[in-house]
Write a protein that holds these residues in place. Structure first.
Motif, PDB file in Angstrom:
ATOM      1  N   PHE A 132       0.835  -1.198   0.000  1.00 16.33           N
ATOM      2  CA  PHE A 132       0.000   0.000   0.000  1.00 16.33           C
ATOM      3  C   PHE A 132       0.872   1.252   0.000  1.00 16.33           C
ATOM      4  O   PHE A 132       0.645   2.196  -0.757  1.00 16.33           O
ATOM      5  CB  PHE A 132      -0.906  -0.024   1.229  1.00 16.33           C
ATOM      6  N   PHE A 133       1.895   1.243   0.845  1.00 21.26           N
ATOM      7  CA  PHE A 133       2.786   2.397   0.955  1.00 21.26           C
ATOM      8  C   PHE A 133       3.524   2.642  -0.354  1.00 21.26           C
ATOM      9  O   PHE A 133       3.629   3.781  -0.826  1.00 21.26           O
ATOM     10  CB  PHE A 133       3.785   2.178   2.089  1.00 21.26           C
ATOM     11  N   GLU A 134       4.055   1.583  -0.952  1.00 18.49           N
ATOM     12  CA  GLU A 134       4.840   1.737  -2.177  1.00 18.49           C
ATOM     13  C   GLU A 134       3.975   2.179  -3.357  1.00 18.49           C
ATOM     14  O   GLU A 134       4.430   2.941  -4.220  1.00 18.49           O
ATOM     15  CB  GLU A 134       5.551   0.424  -2.506  1.00 18.49           C
ATOM     16  N   ALA A 135       2.718   1.715  -3.403  1.00 11.69           N
ATOM     17  CA  ALA A 135       1.840   2.063  -4.524  1.00 11.69           C
ATOM     18  C   ALA A 135       1.280   3.467  -4.401  1.00 11.69           C
ATOM     19  O   ALA A 135       1.000   4.119  -5.409  1.00 11.69           O
ATOM     20  CB  ALA A 135       0.691   1.058  -4.620  1.00 11.69           C
ATOM     21  N   GLY A 136       1.104   3.951  -3.173  1.00 17.57           N
ATOM     22  CA  GLY A 136       0.475   5.248  -2.974  1.00 17.57           C
ATOM     23  C   GLY A 136       1.420   6.329  -2.486  1.00 17.57           C
ATOM     24  O   GLY A 136       1.957   7.104  -3.287  1.00 17.57           O
ATOM     25  N   PRO A 137       1.645   6.413  -1.176  1.00 14.37           N
ATOM     26  CA  PRO A 137       2.482   7.490  -0.634  1.00 14.37           C
ATOM     27  C   PRO A 137       3.858   7.590  -1.280  1.00 14.37           C
ATOM     28  O   PRO A 137       4.301   8.691  -1.621  1.00 14.37           O
ATOM     29  CB  PRO A 137       2.585   7.113   0.854  1.00 14.37           C
ATOM     30  N   ALA A 138       4.544   6.469  -1.460  1.00 16.56           N
ATOM     31  CA  ALA A 138       5.885   6.520  -2.039  1.00 16.56           C
ATOM     32  C   ALA A 138       5.855   7.000  -3.486  1.00 16.56           C
ATOM     33  O   ALA A 138       6.729   7.766  -3.919  1.00 16.56           O
ATOM     34  CB  ALA A 138       6.554   5.142  -1.954  1.00 16.56           C
TER      35      ALA A 138
END
Length: 213
Positions: A132-138
């Motif tokens: 989730f973090f890599e697909a969105g915020p990152a």
């Protein structure tokens, strides 16, 4: 098509993309209503209008389905929200547009619910939080960093660490808003409040990184 053909490992039917989207829509409805722990593959199959056999052709288990749903949504949002024109010289206007769309999306009740679910599921399934973090915020930070790199090269900004500057801007925009929404400590701000937040974030950001400060 016979039911046996749709069992796990039996191959996917024609219209693969449409069927997958149908399943993800059903999964979204169930996860939003029941949460990650409360959702079941049987409920998701019913909501999507497919058999459990068909569901398992596409997704091995619930966490794989949840990961696919949340990653697809976050990746799409990152691409849409952070579609920045590196050649646009009007820093204030670009950052203001980005800030407003970013806060409007971040404060949507559906978005807040998904973040809560991801946080809850990540303790048991850490890979869900990572994906989730890599697909969105990152991805969002990476896209904003690329824009800021172009502005530094053009002499419009003086940021030694543009990735950190990108994070600074996004945190200036939300400034505790997401935390409040995650804990249900108040409702979604009015548009005027979101604009006030963004305009102040842009002012502070340019005061720190702008060349004409």
């Amino acid at each position: 098509m016979a039911a046996g053909v749709l069992e796990r490992g039996g191959g996917r039917p024609e219209g693969d993309g449409d069927k997958r989207r149908q399943i993800l829509e059903g999964a979204r409805a169930v996860f939003m209503a029941a949460g990650f722990d409360g959702a079941s593959m049987g409920e998701i199959a019913r909501a999507a209008g497919v058999s459990k056999g068909t569901l398992y052709v596409y997704f091995d288990n619930k966490d794989a389905l949840f990961e696919a749903l949340t990653v697809a949504e976050k990746r799409g949002l990152a691409e849409a929200l952070f579609a920045l024109d590196a050649d646009d010289p009007d820093l204030r206007a670009v950052l203001t547009r980005l800030g407003l769309t970013y806060l409007a999306e971040m404060s949507r009740p559906e978005h807040v619910s998904i973040i809560r679910m991801v946080i809850g599921a990540s303790e048991k399934f850490p890979h869900l939080g990572q994906a989730f973090f890599e697909a969105g915020p990152a991805q969002g930070v990476a896209r904003l960093t690329a824009y800021l790199d172009a502005q530094v090269a053009a002499g419009r900004l003086t940021a030694a660490d543009t990735e950190l500057a990108a994070k600074h801007f996004l945190h200036l925009c939300q400034a505790g808003l997401l935390t409040r929404l995650l804990f249900a400590a108040g409702g979604v701000p009015e548009p005027a409040e979101l604009r006030r937040r963004v305009e102040e974030a842009v002012r502070v950001f340019l005061a720190g990184y702008g060349t004409d400060r």
